[in-house]
Design an enzyme around this catalytic site. Structure first.
Site, PDB file in Angstrom:
ATOM      1  N   TYR A  58      82.336  45.738  26.592  1.00  0.00           N
ATOM      2  CA  TYR A  58      81.738  47.354  26.144  1.00  0.00           C
ATOM      3  C   TYR A  58      83.297  47.731  25.898  1.00  0.00           C
ATOM      4  O   TYR A  58      84.164  46.607  26.973  1.00  0.00           O
ATOM      5  CB  TYR A  58      82.203  48.108  27.661  1.00  0.00           C
ATOM      6  CG  TYR A  58      80.680  48.248  28.218  1.00  0.00           C
ATOM      7  CD1 TYR A  58      79.562  47.863  27.398  1.00  0.00           C
ATOM      8  CD2 TYR A  58      80.395  48.671  29.265  1.00  0.00           C
ATOM      9  CE1 TYR A  58      77.937  47.590  28.323  1.00  0.00           C
ATOM     10  CE2 TYR A  58      78.706  48.825  30.325  1.00  0.00           C
ATOM     11  CZ  TYR A  58      77.961  48.109  29.500  1.00  0.00           C
ATOM     12  OH  TYR A  58      76.879  48.936  30.153  1.00  0.00           O
ATOM     13  N   HIS A 127      73.785  40.336  31.491  1.00  0.00           N
ATOM     14  CA  HIS A 127      73.452  41.324  30.792  1.00  0.00           C
ATOM     15  C   HIS A 127      72.431  41.419  30.632  1.00  0.00           C
ATOM     16  O   HIS A 127      71.355  42.124  30.792  1.00  0.00           O
ATOM     17  CB  HIS A 127      74.986  41.097  29.856  1.00  0.00           C
ATOM     18  CG  HIS A 127      75.095  42.751  29.574  1.00  0.00           C
ATOM     19  ND1 HIS A 127      76.079  43.277  29.544  1.00  0.00           N
ATOM     20  CD2 HIS A 127      74.152  43.928  29.191  1.00  0.00           C
ATOM     21  CE1 HIS A 127      76.123  44.223  28.992  1.00  0.00           C
ATOM     22  NE2 HIS A 127      74.989  44.859  29.453  1.00  0.00           N
ATOM     23  N   PRO A 208      69.989  56.781  32.160  1.00  0.00           N
ATOM     24  CA  PRO A 208      68.776  57.798  32.814  1.00  0.00           C
ATOM     25  C   PRO A 208      68.919  58.681  32.694  1.00  0.00           C
ATOM     26  O   PRO A 208      68.100  59.689  32.473  1.00  0.00           O
ATOM     27  CB  PRO A 208      69.805  57.476  34.537  1.00  0.00           C
ATOM     28  CG  PRO A 208      70.618  57.577  34.317  1.00  0.00           C
ATOM     29  CD  PRO A 208      71.520  56.694  32.713  1.00  0.00           C
ATOM     30  N   LEU A 209      70.431  59.100  31.503  1.00  0.00           N
ATOM     31  CA  LEU A 209      69.869  60.397  30.719  1.00  0.00           C
ATOM     32  C   LEU A 209      69.642  60.145  28.868  1.00  0.00           C
ATOM     33  O   LEU A 209      69.859  61.440  28.443  1.00  0.00           O
ATOM     34  CB  LEU A 209      71.465  61.683  30.872  1.00  0.00           C
ATOM     35  CG  LEU A 209      71.739  62.021  31.959  1.00  0.00           C
ATOM     36  CD1 LEU A 209      72.745  62.885  31.908  1.00  0.00           C
ATOM     37  CD2 LEU A 209      70.712  62.660  32.350  1.00  0.00           C
ATOM     38  N   GLY A 210      68.469  59.632  28.981  1.00  0.00           N
ATOM     39  CA  GLY A 210      68.435  59.273  27.602  1.00  0.00           C
ATOM     40  C   GLY A 210      69.077  58.971  26.194  1.00  0.00           C
ATOM     41  O   GLY A 210      69.261  59.261  25.794  1.00  0.00           O
ATOM     42  N   ARG A 211      70.585  58.504  26.808  1.00  0.00           N
ATOM     43  CA  ARG A 211      71.940  57.984  25.830  1.00  0.00           C
ATOM     44  C   ARG A 211      72.109  60.167  26.071  1.00  0.00           C
ATOM     45  O   ARG A 211      72.414  60.162  24.512  1.00  0.00           O
ATOM     46  CB  ARG A 211      71.509  57.486  24.660  1.00  0.00           C
ATOM     47  CG  ARG A 211      71.327  56.291  25.415  1.00  0.00           C
ATOM     48  CD  ARG A 211      70.340  55.485  24.476  1.00  0.00           C
ATOM     49  NE  ARG A 211      69.357  54.424  24.961  1.00  0.00           N
ATOM     50  CZ  ARG A 211      69.286  53.685  25.429  1.00  0.00           C
ATOM     51  NH1 ARG A 211      70.511  52.384  24.689  1.00  0.00           N
ATOM     52  NH2 ARG A 211      68.749  52.512  25.531  1.00  0.00           N
ATOM     53  N   PHE A 213      70.198  62.559  25.534  1.00  0.00           N
ATOM     54  CA  PHE A 213      68.724  63.281  25.087  1.00  0.00           C
ATOM     55  C   PHE A 213      68.456  64.061  26.082  1.00  0.00           C
ATOM     56  O   PHE A 213      68.517  65.721  26.015  1.00  0.00           O
ATOM     57  CB  PHE A 213      67.848  62.955  24.427  1.00  0.00           C
ATOM     58  CG  PHE A 213      66.548  63.652  24.817  1.00  0.00           C
ATOM     59  CD1 PHE A 213      66.790  63.816  22.665  1.00  0.00           C
ATOM     60  CD2 PHE A 213      65.570  63.507  24.858  1.00  0.00           C
ATOM     61  CE1 PHE A 213      65.789  64.295  21.565  1.00  0.00           C
ATOM     62  CE2 PHE A 213      64.034  63.961  23.988  1.00  0.00           C
ATOM     63  CZ  PHE A 213      64.571  64.872  22.872  1.00  0.00           C
ATOM     64  N   SER A 215      69.280  65.179  28.539  1.00  0.00           N
ATOM     65  CA  SER A 215      70.349  66.610  28.993  1.00  0.00           C
ATOM     66  C   SER A 215      69.967  67.998  28.079  1.00  0.00           C
ATOM     67  O   SER A 215      70.214  69.196  28.714  1.00  0.00           O
ATOM     68  CB  SER A 215      72.226  66.193  28.471  1.00  0.00           C
ATOM     69  OG  SER A 215      72.317  66.318  26.875  1.00  0.00           O
TER      70      SER A 215
HETATM   71  N1  LIG Z   1      72.591  46.952  31.704  1.00  0.00           N
HETATM   72  C1  LIG Z   1      72.360  47.276  30.046  1.00  0.00           C
HETATM   73  O1  LIG Z   1      71.944  46.863  29.218  1.00  0.00           O
HETATM   74  C2  LIG Z   1      72.826  48.888  29.648  1.00  0.00           C
HETATM   75  C3  LIG Z   1      72.723  49.118  28.128  1.00  0.00           C
HETATM   76  C4  LIG Z   1      72.913  51.004  28.264  1.00  0.00           C
HETATM   77  C5  LIG Z   1      73.941  51.651  29.563  1.00  0.00           C
HETATM   78  N2  LIG Z   1      74.068  50.894  31.089  1.00  0.00           N
HETATM   79  C6  LIG Z   1      75.184  51.532  31.608  1.00  0.00           C
HETATM   80  O2  LIG Z   1      74.255  52.725  31.284  1.00  0.00           O
HETATM   81  C7  LIG Z   1      75.246  53.432  31.229  1.00  0.00           C
HETATM   82  C8  LIG Z   1      74.811  54.603  31.717  1.00  0.00           C
HETATM   83  O3  LIG Z   1      74.049  54.624  30.475  1.00  0.00           O
HETATM   84  P1  LIG Z   1      74.476  55.246  28.736  1.00  0.00           P
HETATM   85  O4  LIG Z   1      75.611  55.814  28.912  1.00  0.00           O
HETATM   86  O5  LIG Z   1      73.673  54.398  27.598  1.00  0.00           O
HETATM   87  O6  LIG Z   1      73.392  56.762  29.561  1.00  0.00           O
HETATM   88  P2  LIG Z   1      73.208  58.298  29.376  1.00  0.00           P
HETATM   89  O7  LIG Z   1      73.657  57.578  31.120  1.00  0.00           O
HETATM   90  O8  LIG Z   1      71.499  58.011  29.457  1.00  0.00           O
HETATM   91  O9  LIG Z   1      73.296  59.032  28.988  1.00  0.00           O
HETATM   92  C9  LIG Z   1      74.909  59.180  28.660  1.00  0.00           C
HETATM   93  C10 LIG Z   1      75.047  60.316  27.584  1.00  0.00           C
HETATM   94  O10 LIG Z   1      74.635  61.654  27.936  1.00  0.00           O
HETATM   95  C11 LIG Z   1      75.709  62.171  27.954  1.00  0.00           C
HETATM   96  N3  LIG Z   1      76.073  63.236  29.160  1.00  0.00           N
HETATM   97  C12 LIG Z   1      76.099  62.389  30.392  1.00  0.00           C
HETATM   98  N4  LIG Z   1      76.367  63.668  31.377  1.00  0.00           N
HETATM   99  C13 LIG Z   1      75.544  65.197  30.564  1.00  0.00           C
HETATM  100  C14 LIG Z   1      75.214  66.020  31.649  1.00  0.00           C
HETATM  101  N5  LIG Z   1      75.248  66.262  32.207  1.00  0.00           N
HETATM  102  N6  LIG Z   1      74.836  67.424  30.541  1.00  0.00           N
HETATM  103  C15 LIG Z   1      75.057  66.868  29.630  1.00  0.00           C
HETATM  104  N7  LIG Z   1      75.161  65.263  28.512  1.00  0.00           N
HETATM  105  C16 LIG Z   1      75.506  64.201  30.059  1.00  0.00           C
HETATM  106  C17 LIG Z   1      77.147  61.676  27.872  1.00  0.00           C
HETATM  107  O11 LIG Z   1      78.568  62.138  26.770  1.00  0.00           O
HETATM  108  P3  LIG Z   1      79.730  62.568  27.424  1.00  0.00           P
HETATM  109  O12 LIG Z   1      80.095  60.815  26.839  1.00  0.00           O
HETATM  110  O13 LIG Z   1      80.142  63.430  26.371  1.00  0.00           O
HETATM  111  O14 LIG Z   1      80.359  62.193  28.792  1.00  0.00           O
HETATM  112  C18 LIG Z   1      76.704  60.291  26.843  1.00  0.00           C
HETATM  113  O15 LIG Z   1      76.940  60.540  25.453  1.00  0.00           O
HETATM  114  C19 LIG Z   1      76.332  53.630  30.818  1.00  0.00           C
HETATM  115  O16 LIG Z   1      77.626  53.597  31.366  1.00  0.00           O
HETATM  116  C20 LIG Z   1      76.475  51.188  30.914  1.00  0.00           C
HETATM  117  O17 LIG Z   1      77.319  51.481  32.182  1.00  0.00           O
HETATM  118  C21 LIG Z   1      73.741  49.287  30.669  1.00  0.00           C
END
Ligand SMILES: NC(=O)c1ccc[n+]([C@@H]2O[C@H](COP(=O)([O-])OP(=O)(O)OC[C@H]3O[C@@H](n4cnc5c(N)ncnc54)[C@H](OP(=O)(O)O)[C@@H]3O)[C@@H](O)[C@H]2O)c1
Length: 319
Positions: A58, A127, A208-211, A213, A215
């Protein structure tokens, strides 16, 4: 906050943790603020969302520096998790390649410790498994790092049941981090989630929040910031966003019944998949952090779970 066991380590972590990726990588590239992100990480610790997840990918590298800065003076309150084994080729396109060679993983882990400013991390995750290197060799290298005290425990990311078994026979697998959400339910179908429960391995749900979506805040690509990596991904194309709205409609219905928010329903569904599941929603927004942490206290009824289980399969591939 409700806590859950980290594999066989004897450590417990908050059911909701914090993914730090988006603070430095991937999505909203102009909306980042390092000082606010530091506050978000420290506030997560106050709320008991103590599984703090990062990776050398990252940034690359800058996210670990940011997490290190946030944890200065707070290290003992965090269950600090990072990852190695993915090397960035082009930060513009996010293109990366796998490197699971023992010498790379050792050097990567040592560099992560330096950037994080710590003498050990609690969890070091491979990873991605490198198809060019026998898993026994990559995993054996990580087991060496445990023996040396550089990492407390080791985990996999995106692994099959067979790969988890292979690794576990060499050194205990503490966690498997894989995408799991209302629109990414593969680990239920391929047996990984069930196998983790049987083997006493913690399943760490990423995205878990579908990146974003799931939300409920994204109903067209215009709802995404202009400079945002999601514009390149299949599920954030206009047709896919439109086709997947019925998933949000269902989550909204349940949110209304419970008097909670759509992101909280999305996270509660993930946490309801088993006592061995933790979720690491990503946010750089203090308000979202509070909302997400509170989702650990949301309980779905069996009827609500059944309604959510029955949402349509997502349109569009994950990557
Ligand atoms: N192992 C792997 O290959 C892998 C791959 C992907 C991710 N990850 C890990 O998983 C973590 C989470 O995944 P992710 O960031 O991909 O996706 P996510 O947690 O599904 O979603 C993140 C997105 O949701 C928004 N968000 C979060 N909380 C919200 C809320 N309560 N209301 C509205 N929008 C909200 C965030 O906005 P803001 O940024 O504006 O807050 C961001 O755009 C990453 O940070 C990383 O540590 C691991």
């Amino acid at each position: 906050m409700d806590t859950r066991q980290m594999g066989g380590t004897g450590r417990r972590v908050g059911a909701v943790g914090l993914g730090c990726m988006g603070m430095s990588w991937g999505y909203d590239q102009l909306g980042r603020d390092a000082d606010v992100s530091v506050q978000v990480i420290r506030r997560a610790l106050d709320l008991g969302a103590d599984l703090i997840d990062t990776s050398d990918q990252y940034g690359p590298f800058t996210n670990e520096e940011l997490v290190g800065r946030a944890l200065r003076g707070h290290r003992d309150r965090a269950y600090l998790a990072t990852k190695g084994g993915l090397v960035v080729d082009d930060p513009e396109t996010f293109a990366s390649h796998r490197d699971g060679r023992p010498e790379h993983l050792r050097a990567a882990c040592e560099a992560s410790l330096r950037r994080l400013g710590v003498d050990h991390v609690d969890l070091y995750q491979l990873h991605r498994i490198d198809p060019e290197v026998p898993l026994e060799e990559s995993w054996g290298a990580l087991a060496e790092l445990v023996k040396e005290g550089k990492v407390g425990a080791i985990g996999l990311s995106e692994a099959s049941v067979e790969e988890i078994r292979t690794a576990h026979a060499i050194h205990p697998v503490t966690s498997v981090q894989t995408e799991l959400s209302l629109w990414s339910r593969e680990p239920l179908a391929d047996g990984v989630l069930a196998h983790c429960a049987e083997a006493g391995i913690t399943f760490v749900s990423y995205s878990p929040l579908g990146r974003g979506f799931l939300s409920g805040a994204i109903s067209s690509p215009e709802d995404l910031p202009e400079v945002d990596g999601r514009h390149r991904t299949p599920r954030f194309q206009p047709e896919a966003i439109a086709a997947n709205q019925p998933i949000i409609d269902r989550a909204r219905e349940v949110a209304r019944q419970l008097g909670v928010t759509v992101p909280q329903v999305s996270l509660a569904w993930v946490l309801a998949q088993g006592e061995h599941v933790v979720a690491i929603p990503g946010t750089k927004n203090p308000r979202y952090l509070e909302e997400n942490a509170a989702a650990a206290g949301v309980t779905l009824t069996s009827e609500q779970l059944a309604l959510l289980d029955a949402v349509p399969e997502a349109v569009g591939t994950r990557y």
